[in-house]
Scaffold this active site. Sequence first.
Site, PDB file in Angstrom:
ATOM      1  N   TYR A  33       0.795  -1.247   0.161  1.00 58.19           N
ATOM      2  CA  TYR A  33       0.034  -0.013   0.075  1.00 58.19           C
ATOM      3  C   TYR A  33       0.998   1.147   0.005  1.00 58.19           C
ATOM      4  O   TYR A  33       2.059   1.323   0.251  1.00 58.19           O
ATOM      5  CB  TYR A  33      -0.945  -0.058   1.186  1.00 58.19           C
ATOM      6  N   GLU A  79      12.234   2.505  14.287  1.00 60.68           N
ATOM      7  CA  GLU A  79      11.041   3.638  13.817  1.00 60.68           C
ATOM      8  C   GLU A  79      10.095   3.618  14.754  1.00 60.68           C
ATOM      9  O   GLU A  79       9.808   2.899  15.669  1.00 60.68           O
ATOM     10  CB  GLU A  79      10.762   3.401  12.311  1.00 60.68           C
ATOM     11  N   ARG A 107      -7.571 -20.453  -1.953  1.00 61.60           N
ATOM     12  CA  ARG A 107      -6.603 -20.381  -0.630  1.00 61.60           C
ATOM     13  C   ARG A 107      -5.473 -21.487  -0.759  1.00 61.60           C
ATOM     14  O   ARG A 107      -5.789 -22.597  -0.803  1.00 61.60           O
ATOM     15  CB  ARG A 107      -7.295 -20.588   0.669  1.00 61.60           C
ATOM     16  N   ARG A 139       8.014   3.901  -4.831  1.00 59.88           N
ATOM     17  CA  ARG A 139       8.067   3.149  -3.833  1.00 59.88           C
ATOM     18  C   ARG A 139       7.188   1.941  -3.836  1.00 59.88           C
ATOM     19  O   ARG A 139       7.417   0.638  -3.690  1.00 59.88           O
ATOM     20  CB  ARG A 139       8.005   3.718  -2.327  1.00 59.88           C
ATOM     21  N   LYS A 199       6.762  -2.226   1.781  1.00 60.97           N
ATOM     22  CA  LYS A 199       5.374  -1.581   2.530  1.00 60.97           C
ATOM     23  C   LYS A 199       4.218  -2.378   2.462  1.00 60.97           C
ATOM     24  O   LYS A 199       3.258  -2.265   1.634  1.00 60.97           O
ATOM     25  CB  LYS A 199       4.888   0.022   1.887  1.00 60.97           C
TER      26      LYS A 199
END
Length: 284
Positions: free
Chosen positions: A32, A180, A99, A51, A148
């Site tokens: 995301y 962070e 799945r 990114r 991310k």
Amino acid sequence: MRTVYVNGDYLPEDQAKVSVFDRGFLFADAVYEVTSVLDGKIIAFDGHVERLARSLAELGMDMPMSPEALLDIHRELVARNAIDEGLIYLQVSRGAADRDFAYPAADTPQTVVLFTQAKAGLADAPMAKTGMKVISIPDRRWGRRDIKTVQLLYPSMGKMLAKDAGVHDAWMVEDGAVTEGTSNNAYIVKDGTIITRHLGEEILHGITRKAVLAYAAEAQMKVEERAFTLAEAQAADEAFITSASTFVMPVVEIDGVPVGSGEPGPVAARLREIYLDESRKAAV
């Protein structure tokens, strides 16, 4: 009611649906980005798209469309939802398939979702004047924090630990050093030098981080990219965070210990001012 984007369609939010077999839902097999909107324009779009492409590539996924097409969708959502200040959330998953831990066929259609969040006063957040307080927690995330992904359960737990402690956020610590914040990059200032952790797989390569460090260099501020300890942070003259949604935000307390004077410092204030000015100039 908001208009959102799902797989090529603009829909009222109560009509937007994603398959229960989507791998983003079942495996957090998705990435995301969040971009900010100021004055109806999008901030740092190119950096976020770059990114996004990197995150997808690290997971063996392609970009779902061109940067130009993504920008068109961002602009359309800003217009349809009349966003003056706020955020645009973009998520791309590997798509829906039966799945199985193994990836589905390479031609499985990806799931692409975007939505807006109006945030009045984003640029003039009161906390920029008062500063935020943080606690420290162990960093128990997976190793590839430079990607991310939507695997945000532990950062969510960290936010709740901070909330329960009556503060604003948590800084994560690994092997004695700060990595962070739960959703932001962390910095300290000592004797005029800005110190922030070096890039690697241990932290997210922040788009705001990159811009702020560039602006700091242009302003002839000294920057060191290295790990720092919690004790160093508590003994610093200033501390602050950066993210797409908070820009530059001062930190005035860590684990109950005031940082510097216990008030927002001049370096963070100046960097926030520069970042907002330059971002507005470059907004699309």
